[in-house]
Design a protein around this motif. Structure first.
Motif: not given
Lengths: 265, 306
Positions: A91-92, A94, A170
């Motif tokens: 999971v990223r 930004f 996240t």
């Protein structure tokens, strides 16, 4: 290509082999071999335009590489779809804060939790069916010190709080590998400390790969550091080792003072 | 919240009383059908943020399907309307499946092209009656029980279906699915990074919108007793965009107000000024986009929040 030996899969959660991306003749990421050790905080640093964000976009399949391979837990994910990677635990975040601005803080976190229910396509059910997730969502908000803001719309939060919310969202995914793109960028001092502590706390149960400009943060929490320059890896290792590398000192550490002052991305 | 509930209650009572105060029921039914159409369109534009230029295809083609089933195959009104809606949903699956691969202006262009394609089919296909359309569609008897010939009976049926559609859309927006759709509208990249295959959610919005637009078109043809090319042509796609924007995209009641305004203007002004009505509506549209972009209901809601 021969499969990685079993021990290496256990040791490294993510591995890239010869990863390459070009934009109209300009090589943004060039033949990058990177291995991220399970359970570590791994920082990716480098001057502006070194290809860090492009590399991140390749890892999460927001971009398609022109060459090379990405292995996650020993499996080839080079051609996986981005949403699928998220479901598999990568999971990223930004570079710009990524919240859902007109949803409340609680709803933001709940969207991430909701995916594990089977009801995401259920257009006939009332929203109250989502209330079962509220307790877990509040727990996550408490972890990032946002418990008091549950019903505030995300757009109304100050910047540092937005980043905290993003982190809580996240974490709601229970990721195995968290990719953070400049988590402290543009933050005031006390926010940097708070987010740094949060990352360290989150990393206790998982692996973190982060792009970061703030060398103080990197020095404080990163176990391993990889330095990118013009799309290539020029050094990789512990902070102390990397900081002494003459190539790095020339390419990057020389400007570390500027980075400390909070140079923009 | 309570004020809104009272408002809706009063509107409901008003709607029940309208055919008894001298308003022409067929006009009211047409208004309700277009309001339903605009609400369906708003589900896509307001809540899914997808701009379709081809929604008349669903409205108009469903009207043809319903009229054809009734005139050529003597199907009952309930089955004919449901079939129209199903065909629209199917058409929406194809349109949506193609269009959601692109965003913004490219999405809009694909829907425009497909809409024109459906218009051409309706003009040329053997079962549509070409330039004449399908005329003299009897309303029949609902489920063999309720004769629909009386305008008042038909009006209450259309009103009931309209209320059901209105409540259904509210439910969709406030459902678990609606929350995901809202998240996608707000930040697509983030929704992907949370593991959502966003195209599947957008496609569902497209199909639901197309199905409800079809329901509106089918009912409209049953009310008026005909299906014509004007239901399926480009200007009808434009009108529904206008109604939605004028009333307020992303609000529940806005499209209803927008549809009421546009249909009323067309009805009353066309007697006074003839063809100029199109120009007048055009001017209103420009004024709306320039000075109150949130639409009538959108601006009122913004005023109340202040």
């Amino acid at each position: 290509m021969a499969a990685a030996p079993h021990s290496s899969v256990d040791q490294f959660i993510l591995e890239t082999r010869g990863l390459t991306k070009q934009f109209k003749g300009f090589v943004a990421v060039s033949n990058v071999d990177l291995r991220v050790r399970r359970g570590e905080i791994h920082a990716l640093i480098g001057p502006n335009g070194a290809g860090k964000t492009t590399f991140f976009n390749l890892l999460t399949r927001f971009l398609t590489p022109d060459g090379g391979q990405i292995l996650y837990c020993g499996e080839d994910i080079t051609l996986a779809r981005p949403a699928e990677l998220a479901r598999r635990g990568i999971v990223r975040s930004f570079q710009m804060s990524a919240v859902f601005p007109h949803l409340t803080v609680l709803e933001n976190v709940r969207i991430a939790l909701q995916r594990r229910l089977s009801s995401t396509f259920h257009f006939w059910k009332p929203a109250s069916s989502l209330a079962v997730l509220d307790a877990r969502a509040r727990e996550l908000l408490a972890q990032v010190d946002l418990a008091g803001f549950a019903h505030t719309r995300a757009v109304e939060l100050p910047y540092g709080r937005k980043r905290a919310l993003e982190l809580a969202t996240t974490l709601a995914m229970a990721p195995k590998l968290m990719l953070l793109d400049e988590p402290t960028q543009g933050m005031a001092h006390e926010d940097v400390d708070r987010v740094t502590a949060l990352i360290r706390q989150a990393a206790a149960e998982r692996t973190v790969l982060m792009v970061e400009h703030n060398m103080q943060v990197v020095a404080r929490i990163a176990d391993t550091i990889t330095v990118l320059q013009r799309g290539k890896v020029i050094a990789s290792g512990r902070y102390a080792e990397v900081a002494r590398d003459p190539q790095v000192m020339e390419a990057y550490m020389g400007s570390a003072e500027a980075a400390l002052a909070g140079a923009p991305a | 919240m309570r004020a809104a509930a009272i408002g809706y209650l009063l509107l409901g009572l008003l709607a029940l009383a309208l055919p008894w105060v001298g308003l022409y029921p067929v006009f009211l039914m047409k208004l309700l059908c277009f309001a339903m159409f605009a609400c369906a369109y708003n589900l896509l534009l307001g809540f899914g943020r997808m701009l379709s230029f081809g929604h008349a295809a669903f409205f108009g083609f469903a009207a043809y399907v319903t009229s054809w089933l009734i005139t050529a195959h003597r199907v009952g009104p309930a089955a004919a309307v449901l079939s129209g809606m199903l065909v629209a949903a199917l058409l929406g699956t194809i349109f949506g499946g193609l269009a959601i691969r692109r965003r913004g202006i490219y999405f809009a262009m694909i829907t425009l092209a497909l809409g024109q394609l459906v218009y051409f089919v309706c003009l040329e296909a053997p079962f549509t009656g070409g330039e004449n359309g399908l005329q003299g569609v009897p309303r029949g008897t609902l489920l063999g029980l309720l004769p629909l010939r009386s305008d008042r009976v038909m009006y209450y049926l259309v009103l009931a279906i309209f209320v059901a559609v209105f409540l259904f859309i509210r439910r969709v927006v406030h459902s678990p699915y609606g929350h995901v759709l809202r998240a996608i509208r707000e930040n697509e990249a983030r929704a992907i990074s949370l593991g959502y295959d966003i195209n599947r959610y957008k496609l569902l919005a497209f199909i639901l919108s197309a199905a409800l637009a079809g329901l509106a078109g089918s009912l409209n043809s049953l009310v008026l007793g005909f299906a014509t090319l004007s239901d399926v042509q480009q200007s009808t796609s434009g009108e529904v965009i206008l109604m939605t924007l004028l009333g307020g995209t992303g609000t529940f009641f806005g499209p209803v107000v927008g549809a009421a305004l546009v249909v009323s203007l067309q009805e009353y002004l066309s007697d006074l000024v003839g063809g100029w009505v199109t120009a007048i509506i055009g001017v209103i549209f420009v004024a709306c986009v320039l000075s109150f972009r949130r639409g009538i209901i959108g601006e009122l809601a913004a005023l109340r929040r202040r």
